[in-house]
Design an enzyme around this catalytic site. Structure first.
Site, PDB file in Angstrom:
ATOM      1  CB  CYS A  37      -0.943  -0.035   1.202  1.00  0.00           C
ATOM      2  SG  CYS A  37      -0.072  -0.033   2.791  1.00  0.00           S
ATOM      3  CD  GLN A  38       1.516   6.347  -0.765  1.00  0.00           C
ATOM      4  OE1 GLN A  38       0.908   5.914  -1.738  1.00  0.00           O
ATOM      5  NE2 GLN A  38       2.633   7.052  -0.881  1.00  0.00           N
TER       6      GLN A  38
END
Length: 137
Positions: A99-100
Site C-alpha cells: 500500500c502507501q
C-alpha cells in the site's frame, strides 16, 4: 532471529521466528527488486483506485483492500473478467501486497494468508519506500 514467547504466567513456549508487523511474512526492497527482475513475484497494490492511478510499482495489479477478500474468493473466470488478470492460485509463491505506508499491505497479507494463500507476503516498505529508492536510480 528467534525469540521466546511467554504465556500469561511467564512460562516460555516454543521459539518463533521474528517477523515484522506482528507475524506477517515480509519482503524487503532489494528482495522485491530481485524477485521482479526474475519474474518470480506477483504484485498487488491494495490502495484505492485513485492512489494507484497516481502512480504504482510497475506490473502491480490494483485491488483495493476493501475488495480483496471477495476478489480472492471469486471463480477464476470472474476474476479475469473483472481485473483483466489471472487469479492467483493458493499455492503461488511470492504474492506481494503493498500500500502507501504498510498498514493496508499488512492487512491484505493477513487476509490472503487466512484464505490459504501461503505465499502471501507484505512489502512493508510500501510504495513510499519504492518511490524513495527507485527515484534515486
Amino acid at each position: 532471529m528467534l525469540r521466546w514467547q511467554r504465556g500469561w504466567a511467564g512460562a516460555a513456549f516454543l521459539p518463533v521466528a521474528r517477523r515484522t508487523m506482528a507475524g506477517a511474512p515480509t519482503v524487503s526492497h532489494p528482495e522485491l527488486r530481485s524477485l521482479l527482475a526474475a519474474g518470480r513475484a506477483r504484485l498487488f497494490d491494495v490502495r484505492s483506485r485513485e492512489e494507484a492511478a497516481a502512480g504504482t510499482i510497475p506490473g502491480a495489479l490494483n485491488i483495493p483492500v476493501s475488495e480483496l477478500e471477495s476478489a480472492l474468493q471469486m471463480e477464476p473466470a470472474a476474476f479475469q473478467a473483472l481485473y483483466s488478470a489471472e487469479k492467483p492460485k493458493v499455492e503461488d509463491e511470492n504474492l506481494v501486497f503493498f500500500c502507501q505506508m504498510g498498514k493496508r499491505g499488512f492487512q491484505a497479507t493477513q487476509l490472503a494468508r487466512g484464505l490459504g494463500y501461503t505465499g502471501a507476503r507484505n512489502y512493508a516498505g510500501a510504495y513510499r519506500e519504492w518511490l524513495e529508492k527507485e527515484g534515486q536510480r
